[in-house]
Write a protein that holds these residues in place. Structure first.
Motif, short mmCIF file in Angstrom:
data_model
loop_
_atom_site.label_atom_id
_atom_site.label_comp_id
_atom_site.label_asym_id
_atom_site.label_seq_id
_atom_site.Cartn_x
_atom_site.Cartn_y
_atom_site.Cartn_z
N VAL A 235 117.56 67.26 -75.73
CA VAL A 235 118.45 67.59 -75.04
C VAL A 235 119.10 66.56 -74.66
CG1 VAL A 235 116.89 69.37 -74.28
CG2 VAL A 235 116.59 67.47 -72.95
N PRO A 236 120.85 67.41 -74.37
CA PRO A 236 121.88 66.54 -73.58
C PRO A 236 121.38 65.23 -72.73
CG PRO A 236 122.41 68.89 -73.37
CD PRO A 236 120.97 68.85 -74.28
N MET A 237 121.74 64.38 -72.82
CA MET A 237 121.97 63.00 -71.14
C MET A 237 122.49 63.19 -70.73
SD MET A 237 118.86 62.05 -70.12
CE MET A 237 118.38 61.59 -71.34
N THR A 238 123.40 64.89 -69.83
CA THR A 238 124.10 65.05 -69.02
C THR A 238 123.72 65.84 -68.06
OG1 THR A 238 124.63 67.13 -70.57
CG2 THR A 238 125.82 64.61 -71.05
N ASP A 239 124.94 65.23 -67.20
CA ASP A 239 124.96 66.33 -65.54
C ASP A 239 123.28 65.72 -65.32
OD1 ASP A 239 124.83 69.23 -64.27
OD2 ASP A 239 126.46 69.22 -65.16
N GLU A 240 122.54 67.41 -64.82
CA GLU A 240 121.46 67.60 -64.65
C GLU A 240 120.35 66.64 -65.26
OE1 GLU A 240 118.92 70.28 -61.34
OE2 GLU A 240 119.50 71.25 -63.48
N ASN A 241 120.19 66.09 -66.55
CA ASN A 241 119.40 65.66 -67.11
C ASN A 241 119.32 64.44 -66.60
OD1 ASN A 241 118.14 67.61 -68.39
ND2 ASN A 241 119.30 67.53 -70.57
N ARG A 242 120.85 63.78 -66.42
CA ARG A 242 120.29 62.02 -66.16
C ARG A 242 120.03 62.12 -65.32
NH1 ARG A 242 123.97 58.80 -67.77
NH2 ARG A 242 124.35 58.37 -66.33
N VAL A 243 119.90 63.08 -63.67
CA VAL A 243 119.24 62.77 -62.53
C VAL A 243 118.16 62.98 -62.50
CG1 VAL A 243 118.84 64.01 -60.20
CG2 VAL A 243 121.18 63.87 -61.43
N ILE A 244 117.24 63.83 -64.07
CA ILE A 244 115.72 64.36 -63.86
C ILE A 244 115.06 62.90 -64.48
CG2 ILE A 244 114.21 64.98 -65.56
CD1 ILE A 244 115.90 67.71 -64.64
N ALA A 245 116.46 62.04 -65.46
CA ALA A 245 115.81 60.74 -66.45
C ALA A 245 115.89 59.95 -65.82
CB ALA A 245 116.75 61.11 -67.85
N ASN A 246 117.16 60.09 -65.43
CA ASN A 246 117.45 58.82 -63.85
C ASN A 246 116.01 58.51 -62.82
OD1 ASN A 246 119.00 55.71 -63.22
ND2 ASN A 246 119.22 57.33 -61.05
N GLU A 247 115.75 59.69 -62.27
CA GLU A 247 115.04 59.44 -61.34
C GLU A 247 112.96 59.22 -61.65
OE1 GLU A 247 114.86 59.26 -57.77
OE2 GLU A 247 117.48 58.86 -58.66
N GLY A 248 112.66 59.88 -63.23
CA GLY A 248 111.60 60.54 -63.89
C GLY A 248 111.21 58.81 -64.18
N ILE A 249 112.23 57.73 -64.80
CA ILE A 249 111.88 57.31 -65.41
C ILE A 249 110.97 55.58 -64.07
CG2 ILE A 249 114.16 55.46 -65.44
CD1 ILE A 249 111.87 55.66 -68.11
N LYS A 250 111.90 55.92 -63.47
CA LYS A 250 111.19 55.21 -61.76
C LYS A 250 109.77 55.81 -61.56
CE LYS A 250 115.22 55.21 -59.97
NZ LYS A 250 116.53 55.49 -58.71
N TYR A 251 109.90 56.84 -61.53
CA TYR A 251 108.13 57.26 -61.27
C TYR A 251 107.09 57.04 -62.13
CZ TYR A 251 109.81 59.58 -57.35
OH TYR A 251 109.97 60.34 -56.02
N LEU A 252 107.76 57.19 -63.96
CA LEU A 252 107.25 56.55 -65.02
C LEU A 252 106.46 55.03 -64.95
CD1 LEU A 252 106.16 57.98 -67.61
CD2 LEU A 252 107.87 57.43 -68.62
N ARG A 253 107.65 53.99 -64.40
CA ARG A 253 107.90 52.84 -64.33
C ARG A 253 105.91 52.43 -63.40
NH1 ARG A 253 113.82 51.70 -64.45
NH2 ARG A 253 114.16 51.62 -66.61
N LYS A 254 106.04 53.64 -62.65
CA LYS A 254 104.89 53.60 -61.50
C LYS A 254 103.86 54.81 -61.60
CE LYS A 254 107.84 54.83 -58.21
NZ LYS A 254 109.03 54.84 -56.24
N SER A 255 103.51 55.67 -62.59
CA SER A 255 102.99 56.47 -62.79
C SER A 255 100.99 55.64 -62.68
CB SER A 255 102.99 57.03 -64.21
OG SER A 255 102.56 58.44 -64.08
N THR A 256 100.64 56.11 -61.67
CA THR A 256 99.23 56.07 -61.69
C THR A 256 98.79 57.20 -62.19
OG1 THR A 256 99.29 57.63 -59.41
CG2 THR A 256 99.14 54.95 -59.83
N LYS A 257 99.14 58.31 -63.48
CA LYS A 257 98.22 59.45 -63.65
C LYS A 257 97.18 58.52 -64.90
CE LYS A 257 101.43 62.98 -62.80
NZ LYS A 257 102.52 62.76 -61.90
#
Length: 566
Positions: A235-257
């Protein structure tokens, strides 16, 4: 197939000048930003700071109030809720998102993933039957449902309410569900249309939290799953998806799932260093492998589990399936390339082998199309039916060619660049003749040209470490916000290049005498040694920052080399 480097239209210089009013903005960066629609200083600030405060109000989405109200009612009445997900990364990560979120607050939940080959795409009647047998009163579809009219009507007939969370294009009518969350709806005024299926599900949960005054912090913890669905679904890495990706990658890097940690281990990837642009070719293939080779239930269970032992076992099974998928991919592609070579004079390629695996035919068709520059259909025999995938090349509309050949097909569907199809074996020869004739007719017999979009042509003398550093801050990169690609013409080497591992070229390049000499690496291009030694050449490259013992230097990552026309 002829390849052409196509430089994107020059950015509006008035907008460029506006951005250059900001201190310490290199002209290259201003040009790149304007090309990507970032035309003012406030837009630039938002672009470089895609934080959670920039998320839109979920209730701007059509039917959000109805969906939240129905979900609330289900929880208040203790109803059993079924999450029905698609079988790809987007769908399975969305199911895992809902399972993890509700596991903390409501346990009368279940999920269902359809079998790709026996149930097909979308909400299946078998899934509705499962919901009825397990006494579900509400189904929430994730990354599917917008075209599942029959299954949704059957669900309602069985007194099971339905909420659709989807992001795909609509047909002529909207399903008769209790609520349909899809920013693509023509009557939906949600300001961003490019969410993934998991992204739409995330907005639903955000709306649920907002309506009930629930602290959303626990929901943010699950952005590690939403970034997976977003980055792997192109999907386009623009607008709200940039927010989701920018914040999501931080949580993915430290995920304990447990499932995510286990995936990093079997992939042998460093969790703390993962980038958004890595996800599509690391996590994407292994998570999708289950649906291609066995059943995507495995992927959904892995991403949903809270048990470390189960996660380890599921990740190892998924890795096994992915290795199997790679083997099918390699052997089937090799056989297809040989077959394509024998038929390369045809206007299109229709390749058929009864032993090929249906799950990798899209990849097989793509590789043949790319190598031979022809629209390609790759087919196999599955359940007494010839079935497979079609892939276009350049700007050719393969769906149009299939439509013209429909008299010989039982089913087909897709879009301009990719499609799936099935037909009777006895119609294969007639379909091949018709499809080839239609491709020849649509192209007037002309060869295809592959155009590679390039951001800017630049002088190497204008490059510096500061520009490369700012470009890194333009991440997250992805569809419609790709990592910038540049052209430099009439380049020459400072000294004889080194050949590394018989595959790569390591060199220093410059354009004019007295200019800085910049380190460059050209992976898998040792065969271009003669070209770079002959004199002037052009390069297609990305900017890298090479760090060694704490020292950072600029490096060009050369993607293609071509003899200069000078």
């Amino acid at each position: 197939m002829e390849k052409v480097w196509k430089i994107l239209p020059k950015a509006n210089q008035d907008h460029v000048k506006e951005l250059l009013k900001q201190p310490n903005v290199p002209k290259i960066i201003a040009e790149l930003l304007v090309q990507r629609g970032v035309t003012t200083i406030p837009k630039a600030r938002d672009y470089f700071r895609p934080t959670l405060e920039k998320l839109y109000d979920p209730f701007l989405m059509k039917d959000m109030d109805i969906a939240v109200a129905r979900l609330t009612l289900a929880i208040e009445h203790g109803e059993r809720i079924l999450f029905f997900g698609d079988y790809d990364v987007d769908g399975t990560s969305a199911v895992a998102l809902f399972m993890h979120f509700f596991r903390e607050v409501y346990d009368n939940i279940d999920f269902y993933i359809p079998d790709k080959y026996t149930e097909g795409y979308g909400v299946s009647l078998r899934g509705v039957e499962y919901a009825a047998q397990t006494n579900c009163q509400l189904i929430i579809s994730l990354d599917c449902g917008i075209m599942s009219h029959e299954a949704i009507e059957e669900s309602i007939h069985r007194n099971i309410d339905f909420i659709v969370c989807d992001h795909h294009q609509l047909g002529d009518t909207i399903p008769k569900a209790t609520a349909v969350l899809n920013p693509q709806r023509p009557d939906c005024n949600y300001p961003f249309k490019g969410l993934s299926g998991c992204g739409v599900g995330f907005k639903f949960l955000q709306g649920f939290c907002q309506k009930h005054g629930i602290d959303p912090t626990p929901l943010w913890q699950h952005l590690d799953l939403v970034v997976l669905g977003t980055a792997c679904d192109v999907v386009p890495m623009t607008d709200e998806n940039r927010v989701i990706a920018n914040e999501g990658i931080k949580y993915l890097r430290k995920s304990t799932k447990p499932g995510i940690v286990a995936l990093f281990k079997v992939l042998n990837r460093e969790q703390s260093e993962i980038q958004v642009q890595d996800l599509g070719y690391t996590f994407g293939p292994i998570i999708n492998a289950a649906g291609r080779i066995a059943h995507a239930q495995i992927s959904a269970e892995l991403l949903s589990t809270i048990d470390n032992k189960e996660a380890k076992e599921l990740a190892e099974e998924l890795n096994r399936l992915n290795q199997l998928r790679k083997n099918y991919d390699r052997t089937n592609t090799e056989e297809a390339l040989v077959m394509a070579e024998e038929n390369k004079s045809a206007p299109a390629l229709v390749l058929y082998n009864e032993s090929w695996h249906k799950g990798v035919l899209g990849i097989v068709a793509s590789r043949c199309a790319e190598k031979f520059g022809k629209p390609t259909v790759a087919l196999t025999l599955s359940r007494d039916e010839v079935t497979g995938s079609a892939r276009a090349i350049a700007n050719f509309d393969i769906h149009k060619a299939l439509t013209a050949s429909a008299e010989f097909l039982d089913q087909f569907g897709g879009h301009t660049s990719a499609a799936g199809l099935s037909l009777k074996k006895e119609n294969l020869s007639a379909f091949t003749d018709k499809f080839e004739a239609e491709v020849k007719n649509l192209t007037n017999g002309k060869n295809f040209v592959s155009e590679l979009n390039v951001d800017l042509e630049i002088d190497l003398a204008d490059l510096d470490l500061a520009s490369a550093t700012i470009i890194n801050k333009m991440s997250p990169f992805g569809h419609e916000n790709p990592l910038p690609l540049f052209i430099a013409k009439n380049v020459k080497v400072a000294t004889t290049p080194r050949v590394l591992k018989d595959k790569h070229l390591k060199m220093q390049v410059f354009q004019e005498e007295g200019d800085q000499k910049i380190d460059a690496i050209a992976f898998n291009q040792a065969d271009q040694l003669d070209v770079v030694m002959e004199g002037f050449f052009d390069i297609l490259f990305r900017l890298d920052i090479n760090e060694y013992r704490g020292n950072k230097t600029l490096q060009l990552n050369i993607k293609e080399i071509s003899t200069s026309k000078k």
